[in-house]
Motif scaffolding. Sequence first.
Motif, PDB file in Angstrom:
ATOM      1  N   LEU A   2       3.734  -5.440  -3.325  1.00 57.66           N
ATOM      2  CA  LEU A   2       4.567  -6.593  -3.452  1.00 57.66           C
ATOM      3  C   LEU A   2       4.094  -8.103  -3.343  1.00 57.66           C
ATOM      4  O   LEU A   2       4.798  -8.797  -3.032  1.00 57.66           O
TER       5      LEU A   2
ATOM      6  N   ALA B 207      13.471  -3.758  -0.642  1.00 56.71           N
ATOM      7  CA  ALA B 207      12.113  -3.593  -0.901  1.00 56.71           C
ATOM      8  C   ALA B 207      11.244  -3.553   0.105  1.00 56.71           C
ATOM      9  O   ALA B 207      10.315  -2.819   0.567  1.00 56.71           O
TER      10      ALA B 207
ATOM     11  N   SER C  79       8.034  -8.453   1.978  1.00 57.28           N
ATOM     12  CA  SER C  79       8.632  -8.774   0.454  1.00 57.28           C
ATOM     13  C   SER C  79       9.062 -10.259   0.751  1.00 57.28           C
ATOM     14  O   SER C  79       9.148 -10.926   1.858  1.00 57.28           O
TER      15      SER C  79
ATOM     16  N   MET D 145       6.617   0.075  -9.090  1.00 52.65           N
ATOM     17  CA  MET D 145       5.749  -0.022  -7.763  1.00 52.65           C
ATOM     18  C   MET D 145       4.858   1.109  -7.514  1.00 52.65           C
ATOM     19  O   MET D 145       4.097   1.095  -6.515  1.00 52.65           O
TER      20      MET D 145
ATOM     21  N   THR E  37       4.939 -11.681  -4.951  1.00 52.73           N
ATOM     22  CA  THR E  37       5.998 -10.765  -5.910  1.00 52.73           C
ATOM     23  C   THR E  37       7.354 -11.325  -5.224  1.00 52.73           C
ATOM     24  O   THR E  37       7.311 -11.127  -3.995  1.00 52.73           O
TER      25      THR E  37
END
Length: 511
Positions: A101, A87, A6, A168, A104
Amino acid sequence: MAIGSSLSVGLIGLKAFIVQMQAFISPGLPYFSIIGLPDTSLSEARERVKSACQSTGFSWPQTRVTVNLSPASLPKRGSTHDLAIAASVLSASGAIPHDCLANTVLLGELNLDGTVLPINGLLPILLHIRGQGVRRVVIPQANRSESELVPGLETLCIRHVGELIELMGGQASYHVTDETVLGRQGMEGTNVEPEGSTGDMGEVLGQTHTKWALQVAAAGGHHLLMTGPPGSGKTMLASRMPGIMCPLNEKEQLEVASIRSLCGTLPSFGISDLPPFEAPHHTASTAALVGGGSGVARPGAITRAHRGLLFMDEAPEFASKVLQTLREPLESGYVALSRAKGTTYYPARFQLVMAANPCPCGMGYGNAERCSCKEKDRVKYFSRLSGPILDRIDIQVEVPPVSHINPNQSSATDNSSTMRQEVVEARKAAMERFTEQGWSCNAQASGSWLRSMTSDKAVRLINDALESGRLSLRGADRAMRLSWTLADMAGRSSPGRDEMLQGIMLRTRTT
């Protein structure tokens, strides 16, 4: 072996950098570690992240979990990275798809119950990631209004880690309490009237000469010192000066808002074209004024006053060591704070306004018949403002006591609106003249430009003041800058004899 990734963003001062999180779930005894130069608050994210993920019904891996923060050579601090760490672990464990992800950035602090708390410094972070080509960002719901200041990003606002899992493509079981929602809405809606916006110069009785000096300072970006007895209106005048200064342009507004975002005060101000106003108490420490702290240094009052006004009331009462720290920022427009973990740079291009009594008792004005101070006490009191500091003050003006009150005094010409319009016109003339150099006001003009562009007749007056000792070489340049500002206010293309004499007069105190 399972690895989840992430993205987050770290801050060193106002400089942002992308941080990649990689979570690695490997066989071994249950253990959760975070590596990559985290500070204490970031190391404590282990417990926050683990509890927050479990609050969604997620079964925490009963093996070894390692999260690496890259680049490992840069220090990371604060709780801003909690959401991104969570995440990455969720991605590594398969609770959310591995590719969801991509491109992001995730930002937010986590509570133990999984709620996502607001963060400071979001605005400079969003400006950075937009410049890096990132187009999607996940932030706390409470930061929604701040995110709207940066268009061009797909912003997802969440209140709970469970919402992230669902966004997600995963499944979660969670509950957001009404108190949490109300708390976020309360923070999001906080907006008080900006400081310095209520007073008007027309409310100050008398002091016509001092108001004119303040107007000259605002028009040219000059530093100013006011000396006078208590009750003569020095503080009242200084607090109203932001109302006559040039409105901030869009770039300057974002600079000021980024600093306030980092300090956590942006919700109280919002975006405003009113220059900031900072007035530290005379007991302020060096760290409070210029910034400091362990680890990564935090901004001080001079950074919060960037593009605005720093007012130092009772200036001789400040510690000498504190006053001396202003010398470099006044010249360079920034402050560099060095600590064991690196050097942090903060902008500090502010206008300095000082106010001082003529002596410790405050009555040493005129013939000083009411003054009870000894001569050595008077000298010692004002000598706290050292020569190098006073030499950097463009305008030094006496503020006499008001001798009488005129109830019918007209404020048509000295109200803030009229004075501000004249300042704007003068500043516009200076910006047109300095188009090639890139300067925005006369206070930024270089000495070589001043000496080459000022007429010989006007320069002779400067030479006379230098020979008599009234001005130093630095003071001569500052007097010339003042003369150019006075010429702009008078609508002249260059300063003449009268403007130069006025500039020298404003530059030197009479007592």
